[in-house]
Design a protein around this motif. Sequence first.
Motif, PDB file in Angstrom:
ATOM      1  N   PHE A 182       0.880  -1.616  -0.262  1.00  0.00           N
ATOM      2  CA  PHE A 182      -0.175  -0.028   0.245  1.00  0.00           C
ATOM      3  C   PHE A 182       0.549   1.234  -0.310  1.00  0.00           C
ATOM      4  O   PHE A 182       0.141   2.365  -0.658  1.00  0.00           O
ATOM      5  N   VAL A 183       2.003   1.302   0.248  1.00  0.00           N
ATOM      6  CA  VAL A 183       2.962   2.178   0.436  1.00  0.00           C
ATOM      7  C   VAL A 183       2.760   2.927  -0.807  1.00  0.00           C
ATOM      8  O   VAL A 183       3.044   3.811  -1.938  1.00  0.00           O
ATOM      9  N   ALA A 184       3.048   1.867  -1.872  1.00  0.00           N
ATOM     10  CA  ALA A 184       3.616   1.810  -3.484  1.00  0.00           C
ATOM     11  C   ALA A 184       2.745   2.817  -3.926  1.00  0.00           C
ATOM     12  O   ALA A 184       1.668   4.185  -4.766  1.00  0.00           O
ATOM     13  N   LYS A 223       8.335   0.890  12.321  1.00  0.00           N
ATOM     14  CA  LYS A 223       8.965  -0.408  11.103  1.00  0.00           C
ATOM     15  C   LYS A 223       8.482   0.021   9.598  1.00  0.00           C
ATOM     16  O   LYS A 223       8.946  -0.505   8.575  1.00  0.00           O
ATOM     17  N   THR A 224       7.887   1.210   9.298  1.00  0.00           N
ATOM     18  CA  THR A 224       7.193   1.400   7.822  1.00  0.00           C
ATOM     19  C   THR A 224       8.471   2.829   7.491  1.00  0.00           C
ATOM     20  O   THR A 224       7.952   2.866   6.274  1.00  0.00           O
ATOM     21  N   ARG A 225       8.593   3.410   8.241  1.00  0.00           N
ATOM     22  CA  ARG A 225       9.369   4.457   8.155  1.00  0.00           C
ATOM     23  C   ARG A 225       9.915   4.290   7.390  1.00  0.00           C
ATOM     24  O   ARG A 225      10.362   4.877   5.590  1.00  0.00           O
ATOM     25  N   LYS A 226      10.992   3.893   7.168  1.00  0.00           N
ATOM     26  CA  LYS A 226      11.930   3.069   5.938  1.00  0.00           C
ATOM     27  C   LYS A 226      11.914   2.829   4.278  1.00  0.00           C
ATOM     28  O   LYS A 226      12.174   3.335   3.592  1.00  0.00           O
ATOM     29  N   GLU A 227      10.702   1.996   4.579  1.00  0.00           N
ATOM     30  CA  GLU A 227      10.163   1.929   3.250  1.00  0.00           C
ATOM     31  C   GLU A 227       9.460   2.716   2.711  1.00  0.00           C
ATOM     32  O   GLU A 227       9.580   2.924   0.888  1.00  0.00           O
ATOM     33  N   MET A 228       8.774   3.385   3.099  1.00  0.00           N
ATOM     34  CA  MET A 228       7.716   4.634   2.662  1.00  0.00           C
ATOM     35  C   MET A 228       9.112   5.566   2.039  1.00  0.00           C
ATOM     36  O   MET A 228       8.351   6.215   1.274  1.00  0.00           O
ATOM     37  N   GLY A 229      10.224   5.917   3.161  1.00  0.00           N
ATOM     38  CA  GLY A 229      11.187   6.386   2.084  1.00  0.00           C
ATOM     39  C   GLY A 229      11.126   6.123   1.248  1.00  0.00           C
ATOM     40  O   GLY A 229      12.104   7.034  -0.022  1.00  0.00           O
ATOM     41  N   GLU A 230      12.419   4.598   0.877  1.00  0.00           N
ATOM     42  CA  GLU A 230      12.550   4.310  -0.165  1.00  0.00           C
ATOM     43  C   GLU A 230      11.443   3.955  -1.604  1.00  0.00           C
ATOM     44  O   GLU A 230      11.916   3.952  -2.000  1.00  0.00           O
ATOM     45  N   CYS A 231      10.282   4.077  -1.098  1.00  0.00           N
ATOM     46  CA  CYS A 231       8.953   4.077  -1.423  1.00  0.00           C
ATOM     47  C   CYS A 231       8.555   4.964  -2.782  1.00  0.00           C
ATOM     48  O   CYS A 231       8.423   5.579  -3.666  1.00  0.00           O
ATOM     49  N   GLY A 232       9.381   6.228  -1.899  1.00  0.00           N
ATOM     50  CA  GLY A 232       9.269   7.982  -2.573  1.00  0.00           C
ATOM     51  C   GLY A 232       7.698   8.409  -2.020  1.00  0.00           C
ATOM     52  O   GLY A 232       7.773   9.557  -2.679  1.00  0.00           O
ATOM     53  N   CYS A 233       8.164   8.372  -0.428  1.00  0.00           N
ATOM     54  CA  CYS A 233       7.083   9.349  -0.365  1.00  0.00           C
ATOM     55  C   CYS A 233       7.201  10.100   0.170  1.00  0.00           C
ATOM     56  O   CYS A 233       6.625  11.838   0.136  1.00  0.00           O
ATOM     57  N   ILE A 234       8.677  11.162   0.560  1.00  0.00           N
ATOM     58  CA  ILE A 234       9.384  12.752   0.796  1.00  0.00           C
ATOM     59  C   ILE A 234       8.816  13.181  -0.413  1.00  0.00           C
ATOM     60  O   ILE A 234       9.014  14.518   0.086  1.00  0.00           O
ATOM     61  N   ASP A 235       9.740  13.136  -1.725  1.00  0.00           N
ATOM     62  CA  ASP A 235       9.196  13.940  -2.689  1.00  0.00           C
ATOM     63  C   ASP A 235       7.623  14.876  -2.831  1.00  0.00           C
ATOM     64  O   ASP A 235       8.177  16.456  -2.773  1.00  0.00           O
ATOM     65  N   PRO A 236       6.842  13.944  -2.913  1.00  0.00           N
ATOM     66  CA  PRO A 236       5.457  14.681  -2.997  1.00  0.00           C
ATOM     67  C   PRO A 236       5.606  15.551  -2.271  1.00  0.00           C
ATOM     68  O   PRO A 236       4.116  16.128  -2.282  1.00  0.00           O
ATOM     69  N   LEU A 237       5.464  15.072  -0.685  1.00  0.00           N
ATOM     70  CA  LEU A 237       5.194  15.213   0.228  1.00  0.00           C
ATOM     71  C   LEU A 237       5.730  16.519   0.065  1.00  0.00           C
ATOM     72  O   LEU A 237       4.835  18.369   1.012  1.00  0.00           O
ATOM     73  N   ILE A 238       7.270  17.069   0.214  1.00  0.00           N
ATOM     74  CA  ILE A 238       7.747  18.045   0.092  1.00  0.00           C
ATOM     75  C   ILE A 238       7.028  19.621  -1.021  1.00  0.00           C
ATOM     76  O   ILE A 238       6.578  20.590  -0.326  1.00  0.00           O
TER      77      ILE A 238
END
Length: 554
Positions: free
Chosen positions: A395-397, A426-441
Amino acid sequence: MKEPENDPIASSTQLISSLYDQIPLIQTFKGKWALIRDKLSELRAQLVDFADLPTSTSHPLSLHLLLSVSQTLSDAVSLSLKCQTANLSAGKLRTQSDVDSILARLDRHVADAEILIKSGVLLDSAVSSVSSSSKRETVRAECRNLVTRLQIGSAESRNSAMEALLGLLQGDDKHVMIAVAQGIIPLLLRLLDSSSIETKENAVFAISIVSMVESSKHVLIAEGLSLLNHLMRVLDSGSGFAKEKACLALQALSFSKENARAIGSRGGVSSLLDICQGGTPGSQASAAGVLRKLAGFAENQENFLEENGVGVLLGLASSGTALAQENAIGCLCHFVSGSESLKLLVVREGGIECLKNFWDSGWNNNNRNLEVAVEFLRHLASCSPIAEVLVSDGFVARLVGVLSCGVLGVRIAAAKAAYELGFCSKTRKEMGECGCIDPLIKMLDGKAVEEKESAAKALSALILYAGNRKIFKKHEGGIVSSVQLLDPSIQNLDKKYPVALLAALAHSNKCRKQMIAAGARLHLQKLVDMEVEGSKKLLENLGRGKIWGVFARS
């Protein structure tokens, strides 16, 4: 002057005078004829009123009524002659039936005449014959005419009037407002008591149309339990069409706590769930829409559990129409919002798989339909054990895919879901690796305050993981956008989230310099005075960084 035979008013007046002369001579059923005489007195007064109206003998409704009155009076005269002897040629029972029929017909004529005179439709015709009216006045006159036709005349005539009314209401919301102002709602409620199934269903249809016009809802709401009870009966015994329209009206009425409680306490949840299981596709969607409203009130949750509501809604969310699926998931979303045990129940019943199928289904190419699914994800993700399952199920993707979509509501819901998922370490690493940070910025620079806040809130959780901080730092403008959110002039934005976001980055000398250059200290001084959580500590960190910089140069 018109001849009596060509003037129904004059003809009826003469017939009444003849009856006045005949009634004292009657030998049988004197009590009933006394009642008839009372009705004749009422009718004669009404004929005087009709004579004062210039269109009384030309308007179709009036002319039809006057001709009917004349025929009834003529029959009454013939019958009065038969009753002047004790030897009844047609027999006592038949004659008594005829007398009762005359009395009933006169009673109906008096009632119809009163409605017609008070309605004003005869005056409308007089005005329109003299000058052309505005479109609004024309519609208003037509509404008065239809309201009158629905109350008088034959069943066939009333059905014709109802069809015309439905056509008028469907044409324009302004027409609905005019019809409501002409008193159509109380009349429609009376028609719900009709023995005619067609009349009852058309009345429900008309009420559903009114319910969808925001400015007219209050008139329906004012009818209270009377209208609710009528609509609830339709849910149990109406056709699929009637049930669908009743549900549309109930959606408009069930937003208040009182009405939602009333629907739930009267077996409404059970009836609506039955429709969700076995109704027509249209009625299933509208029934789920009502349940979606009811599920928002804690008082109804027990009813859902008792009726296996979770299983029914998950079934509909998997197999119903697009709207039915959306409403079913929206209902589950409200249902689980405040209870971890209910979240776990929904997951055990297959909620995650259902959500996945809805999200991935072909008709959701329009991202707007995904808002309810993202909201459902957010609520489930607030439970840590479920959050881990959601991440492992991909669901992160899916979330990353909608963080950049063009629908504001979906982006905001997605950012809120990202916060809930990121709250679990436990989920933060995968969320960053999947690309959540850029669109949130990028969302930090959005136009809507809620979008800015939801993005800052999500980032404040995700940035707690060191790898995500590295991703954030690579994004040019991320620090500046975050600092801008500290500005006290931006109203309705909770400053603790951008403060927390910047505080997580303040350990970096480079980031501190960027914050200071962007004006963070000036904003923070004001936020300290406002007692915003974390602002004082962040200001101290930035100030200490400046002092360390001075020592380094000396």
